[in-house]
Scaffold this motif. Structure first.
Motif, PDB file in Angstrom:
ATOM      1  N   PRO A 229       0.933  -1.135  -0.019  1.00 14.07           N
ATOM      2  CA  PRO A 229      -0.270  -0.160   0.153  1.00 14.07           C
ATOM      3  C   PRO A 229       0.795   1.048  -0.073  1.00 14.07           C
ATOM      4  CG  PRO A 229      -0.939  -1.503   1.695  1.00 14.07           C
ATOM      5  CD  PRO A 229       0.465  -2.048   1.164  1.00 14.07           C
ATOM      6  N   GLY A 230       1.838   1.236   0.713  1.00 16.14           N
ATOM      7  CA  GLY A 230       2.785   2.592   0.971  1.00 16.14           C
ATOM      8  C   GLY A 230       3.510   2.586  -0.552  1.00 16.14           C
ATOM      9  N   MET A 231       3.986   1.693  -1.164  1.00 17.94           N
ATOM     10  CA  MET A 231       4.506   1.936  -2.576  1.00 17.94           C
ATOM     11  C   MET A 231       3.422   2.147  -3.705  1.00 17.94           C
ATOM     12  SD  MET A 231       7.886   1.794  -2.332  1.00 17.94           S
ATOM     13  CE  MET A 231       8.400   1.511  -4.070  1.00 17.94           C
ATOM     14  N   TRP A 232       2.525   1.394  -3.479  1.00 16.46           N
ATOM     15  CA  TRP A 232       1.415   1.830  -4.591  1.00 16.46           C
ATOM     16  C   TRP A 232       0.959   3.040  -4.579  1.00 16.46           C
ATOM     17  CZ3 TRP A 232      -1.541  -3.446  -3.995  1.00 16.46           C
ATOM     18  CH2 TRP A 232      -1.040  -4.496  -4.368  1.00 16.46           C
ATOM     19  N   SER A 233       0.637   3.422  -3.405  1.00 14.49           N
ATOM     20  CA  SER A 233       0.134   4.736  -3.301  1.00 14.49           C
ATOM     21  C   SER A 233       1.031   6.034  -3.375  1.00 14.49           C
ATOM     22  CB  SER A 233      -0.633   5.368  -1.824  1.00 14.49           C
ATOM     23  OG  SER A 233       0.507   4.995  -0.915  1.00 14.49           O
ATOM     24  N   LYS A 234       2.369   5.823  -3.376  1.00 10.46           N
ATOM     25  CA  LYS A 234       3.483   6.839  -3.593  1.00 10.46           C
ATOM     26  C   LYS A 234       3.560   6.654  -4.935  1.00 10.46           C
ATOM     27  CE  LYS A 234       8.086   8.134  -2.310  1.00 10.46           C
ATOM     28  NZ  LYS A 234       8.511   8.582  -4.013  1.00 10.46           N
ATOM     29  N   MET A 235       3.485   5.693  -5.606  1.00 11.33           N
ATOM     30  CA  MET A 235       3.805   5.630  -7.199  1.00 11.33           C
ATOM     31  C   MET A 235       2.494   6.186  -8.047  1.00 11.33           C
ATOM     32  SD  MET A 235       5.778   1.855  -7.796  1.00 11.33           S
ATOM     33  CE  MET A 235       6.495   2.158  -9.432  1.00 11.33           C
ATOM     34  N   ALA A 236       1.205   5.726  -7.432  1.00 12.65           N
ATOM     35  CA  ALA A 236       0.388   6.723  -7.984  1.00 12.65           C
ATOM     36  C   ALA A 236       0.350   8.192  -8.052  1.00 12.65           C
ATOM     37  CB  ALA A 236      -0.998   6.085  -7.475  1.00 12.65           C
ATOM     38  N   THR A 237       0.605   8.710  -6.937  1.00  9.77           N
ATOM     39  CA  THR A 237       0.976  10.100  -6.622  1.00  9.77           C
ATOM     40  C   THR A 237       1.845  10.870  -7.249  1.00  9.77           C
ATOM     41  OG1 THR A 237       0.071   9.790  -4.307  1.00  9.77           O
ATOM     42  CG2 THR A 237       1.234  11.865  -4.863  1.00  9.77           C
ATOM     43  N   ASP A 238       3.169  10.032  -7.469  1.00  8.38           N
ATOM     44  CA  ASP A 238       4.222  10.539  -8.257  1.00  8.38           C
ATOM     45  C   ASP A 238       3.813  10.607  -9.894  1.00  8.38           C
ATOM     46  OD1 ASP A 238       5.577  10.623  -5.833  1.00  8.38           O
ATOM     47  OD2 ASP A 238       6.786   8.964  -6.316  1.00  8.38           O
ATOM     48  N   LEU A 239       3.324   9.300 -10.210  1.00  6.49           N
ATOM     49  CA  LEU A 239       2.924   9.268 -11.615  1.00  6.49           C
ATOM     50  C   LEU A 239       1.837  10.291 -12.126  1.00  6.49           C
ATOM     51  CD1 LEU A 239       3.623   7.158 -14.178  1.00  6.49           C
ATOM     52  CD2 LEU A 239       1.702   6.101 -13.238  1.00  6.49           C
ATOM     53  N   THR A 240       0.724  10.350 -11.346  1.00  5.47           N
ATOM     54  CA  THR A 240      -0.020  11.347 -11.805  1.00  5.47           C
ATOM     55  C   THR A 240       0.362  12.936 -11.611  1.00  5.47           C
ATOM     56  OG1 THR A 240      -1.057  11.203  -9.461  1.00  5.47           O
ATOM     57  CG2 THR A 240      -2.146  10.209 -11.032  1.00  5.47           C
ATOM     58  N   SER A 241       1.105  13.075 -10.674  1.00  8.22           N
ATOM     59  CA  SER A 241       1.907  14.493 -10.709  1.00  8.22           C
ATOM     60  C   SER A 241       2.500  14.644 -11.905  1.00  8.22           C
ATOM     61  CB  SER A 241       2.693  14.641  -9.386  1.00  8.22           C
ATOM     62  OG  SER A 241       3.360  16.076  -9.291  1.00  8.22           O
ATOM     63  N   ARG A 242       3.526  13.645 -12.442  1.00  9.29           N
ATOM     64  CA  ARG A 242       4.195  13.913 -13.494  1.00  9.29           C
ATOM     65  C   ARG A 242       3.389  14.278 -14.791  1.00  9.29           C
ATOM     66  NH1 ARG A 242       7.413   8.712 -13.980  1.00  9.29           N
ATOM     67  NH2 ARG A 242       8.169   9.515 -16.029  1.00  9.29           N
ATOM     68  N   ILE A 243       2.113  13.710 -14.883  1.00  6.04           N
ATOM     69  CA  ILE A 243       1.459  13.749 -16.091  1.00  6.04           C
ATOM     70  C   ILE A 243       0.284  15.034 -15.910  1.00  6.04           C
ATOM     71  CG2 ILE A 243       1.706  11.516 -16.789  1.00  6.04           C
ATOM     72  CD1 ILE A 243      -1.070  10.867 -15.842  1.00  6.04           C
ATOM     73  N   GLY A 244       0.477  15.828 -14.803  1.00  7.43           N
ATOM     74  CA  GLY A 244      -0.212  16.942 -14.410  1.00  7.43           C
ATOM     75  C   GLY A 244      -1.548  16.805 -13.910  1.00  7.43           C
ATOM     76  N   THR A 245      -1.852  15.703 -13.276  1.00  7.44           N
ATOM     77  CA  THR A 245      -3.115  15.367 -12.681  1.00  7.44           C
ATOM     78  C   THR A 245      -2.853  14.958 -11.138  1.00  7.44           C
ATOM     79  OG1 THR A 245      -5.415  14.413 -13.073  1.00  7.44           O
ATOM     80  CG2 THR A 245      -3.421  13.174 -13.568  1.00  7.44           C
ATOM     81  N   THR A 246      -4.007  14.396 -10.617  1.00 10.73           N
ATOM     82  CA  THR A 246      -3.996  13.874  -9.420  1.00 10.73           C
ATOM     83  C   THR A 246      -4.725  12.363  -9.245  1.00 10.73           C
ATOM     84  OG1 THR A 246      -6.077  15.162  -8.844  1.00 10.73           O
ATOM     85  CG2 THR A 246      -4.077  16.213  -8.409  1.00 10.73           C
ATOM     86  N   PRO A 247      -4.318  11.887  -8.006  1.00 10.41           N
ATOM     87  CA  PRO A 247      -4.901  10.258  -8.153  1.00 10.41           C
ATOM     88  C   PRO A 247      -6.447  10.427  -8.132  1.00 10.41           C
ATOM     89  CG  PRO A 247      -3.121  10.537  -6.559  1.00 10.41           C
ATOM     90  CD  PRO A 247      -3.483  11.898  -7.205  1.00 10.41           C
ATOM     91  N   ASP A 248      -7.345  11.353  -7.615  1.00 15.31           N
ATOM     92  CA  ASP A 248      -8.643  11.114  -7.824  1.00 15.31           C
ATOM     93  C   ASP A 248      -9.172  11.263  -9.055  1.00 15.31           C
ATOM     94  OD1 ASP A 248      -7.717  14.092  -6.925  1.00 15.31           O
ATOM     95  OD2 ASP A 248      -9.658  14.338  -7.446  1.00 15.31           O
ATOM     96  N   LYS A 249      -8.433  12.034 -10.103  1.00  9.26           N
ATOM     97  CA  LYS A 249      -8.732  12.153 -11.590  1.00  9.26           C
ATOM     98  C   LYS A 249      -8.707  10.758 -12.206  1.00  9.26           C
ATOM     99  CE  LYS A 249      -9.941  16.460 -11.161  1.00  9.26           C
ATOM    100  NZ  LYS A 249      -9.794  16.586  -9.674  1.00  9.26           N
ATOM    101  N   VAL A 250      -7.959   9.750 -11.955  1.00  9.21           N
ATOM    102  CA  VAL A 250      -7.709   8.706 -12.550  1.00  9.21           C
ATOM    103  C   VAL A 250      -9.091   7.898 -12.695  1.00  9.21           C
ATOM    104  CG1 VAL A 250      -6.409   6.264 -12.619  1.00  9.21           C
ATOM    105  CG2 VAL A 250      -5.259   8.543 -11.836  1.00  9.21           C
ATOM    106  N   ASP A 251      -9.466   7.259 -13.634  1.00 10.28           N
ATOM    107  CA  ASP A 251     -10.784   6.482 -13.820  1.00 10.28           C
ATOM    108  C   ASP A 251     -10.468   5.008 -13.189  1.00 10.28           C
ATOM    109  OD1 ASP A 251     -12.356   8.653 -15.281  1.00 10.28           O
ATOM    110  OD2 ASP A 251     -10.615   8.659 -16.904  1.00 10.28           O
ATOM    111  N   HIS A 252      -9.488   4.465 -13.719  1.00 12.92           N
ATOM    112  CA  HIS A 252      -9.353   3.179 -13.354  1.00 12.92           C
ATOM    113  C   HIS A 252      -7.818   2.854 -12.802  1.00 12.92           C
ATOM    114  CE1 HIS A 252     -13.256   2.393 -15.337  1.00 12.92           C
ATOM    115  NE2 HIS A 252     -12.803   2.870 -16.254  1.00 12.92           N
ATOM    116  N   TYR A 253      -7.858   1.813 -11.894  1.00 10.91           N
ATOM    117  CA  TYR A 253      -6.562   1.505 -11.394  1.00 10.91           C
ATOM    118  C   TYR A 253      -6.557  -0.107 -11.447  1.00 10.91           C
ATOM    119  CZ  TYR A 253      -5.416   5.857  -9.164  1.00 10.91           C
ATOM    120  OH  TYR A 253      -5.095   7.144  -8.822  1.00 10.91           O
ATOM    121  N   PHE A 254      -5.552  -0.744 -12.056  1.00 13.75           N
ATOM    122  CA  PHE A 254      -5.347  -2.037 -12.220  1.00 13.75           C
ATOM    123  C   PHE A 254      -4.013  -2.363 -11.478  1.00 13.75           C
ATOM    124  CE2 PHE A 254      -8.051  -0.746 -15.632  1.00 13.75           C
ATOM    125  CZ  PHE A 254      -8.887  -2.016 -15.433  1.00 13.75           C
TER     126      PHE A 254
END
Length: 329
Positions: A229-254
């Motif tokens: 959970p710690g790594m996944w949430s950090k990676m999601a946060t970092d990845l979305t930041s790099r593409i100019g958005t936030t985790p809550d704007k992602v439609d689907h997580y796999f």
């Protein structure tokens, strides 16, 4: 500049259904209750005795080809992610290439354990983005871990299962959809915690190895509970930041499907509804490098994922290896 878009998906699970009740009898104790209440696994699929990893890959690949309306000769590159290979050498992908008739495809395998599919998806996308000769890249995640299970080890035998999932990436001149960003991380200090530690050069197969069952999957040491959970949430946060958005704007997580509680905790940490993380372990068990493409294919097939939606894939596996990738579908 060309981008890699997700053209089609496919998946395959073996016919043999293994319900939780099988393990109650096998192990001589009630494990069904724990499996159903704690990890929400009710049954899983195991390969037949005469089925191999390549046999799982081929129907998943054919389904992806049919849905993409492509011929086998249209594929330029085949990448297979697996840590249950057909052979130590040669590659599983070479056999699958031949069996499928992918006469124009180069091939290679990737082994980053259960992070393998997302790693391979990332690799395939970058081939397309960097080299115009790659128009169609097939990526397969495949797993036949039932072949490596110790039938008396309740820590492993009840969780792991078999299957394959395929994605075809296509080169397209577009800024509207396709690959956005990715990240690979390894925490190698955990390499000795879980794996199949015999059969390679470190520990060749001997009668003593077989007697000790070191050629089978083993949990040697327990991973920290908060690690995924710690790594996944950090990676999601970092990845979305790099593409100019936030985790809550992602439609689907796999996400890697080994533990539904880790998936839910990740969603909770991100402030995202749990329903945005599609899960398939309930009736397929834990299928390692196949679990993410199998979940993705099911969601696409059910119409849950729509064109234009933002998708984040995050995989983790022994090593420990972590991989993430963001696409607009």
């Amino acid at each position: 500049m060309p981008n890699a878009i997700i053209l089609s998906t496919g998946s395959y699970a073996p016919d043999r259904i293994v319900p939780n009740s099988y393990f109650d009898t096998l192990l001589g104790e009630d494990v069904s209750t724990w499996l159903e209440e704690n990890v929400h696994i009710y049954e899983r699929r195991w390969a037949a005795e005469n089925q191999s990893t390549a046999d799982l890959c081929i129907p998943a690949a054919r389904q992806a080809l049919e849905r993409a309306r492509l011929l086998p000769e249209d594929i330029d590159l085949l990448i297979i992610a697996t840590d249950t290979p057909e052979f130590i050498s040669p590659s599983t992908s070479s056999k699958v290439q031949y069996e499928l008739g992918l006469v124009n495809a180069g091939t290679f395998d990737i082994n980053t354990a259960c992070a393998g599919f997302v790693t391979a998806l990332d690799t395939g996308a970058k081939y397309i983005k960097s080299d115009a000769q790659y128009r169609h890249v097939m990526v397969i995640g495949a797993y036949a871990m039932s072949k490596y299970l110790n039938m008396s080890d309740k820590k492993t035998v009840t969780l792991f299962a078999d299957g394959a999932g395929a994605v075809i990436l296509k080169s397209e001149e577009t800024t509207e959809r396709g690959f956005l960003a990715s990240q690979l991380i390894t925490q190698g200090q955990y390499y000795g915690y879980m794996g199949i530690y015999a059969g390679g050069t470190y520990q060749p197969i001997t009668p003593k190895v077989i007697e000790n069952q070191d050629h089978l999957l083993k949990f040697v040491q327990k991973f920290p509970k908060e690690l995924n959970p710690g790594m996944w949430s950090k990676m999601a946060t970092d990845l979305t930041s790099r593409i100019g958005t936030t985790p809550d704007k992602v439609d689907h997580y796999f996400l890697t499907q080994i533990n539904i509680n880790s998936i839910w905790e990740t969603m909770d940490r991100l402030g995202v509804a749990r329903e945005r993380a599609h899960t398939v372990m309930h009736y397929y068990g834990y299928t390692g490098s196949a679990c993410i493409p199998m979940a993705f294919d099911q969601a696409v097939s059910k119409g849950l994922v729509k064109r234009g939606e933002l998708i984040v894939f995050i995989g983790s596996g022994g090593g420990l290896a972590f991989a993430s990738a963001a696409f607009i579908y």
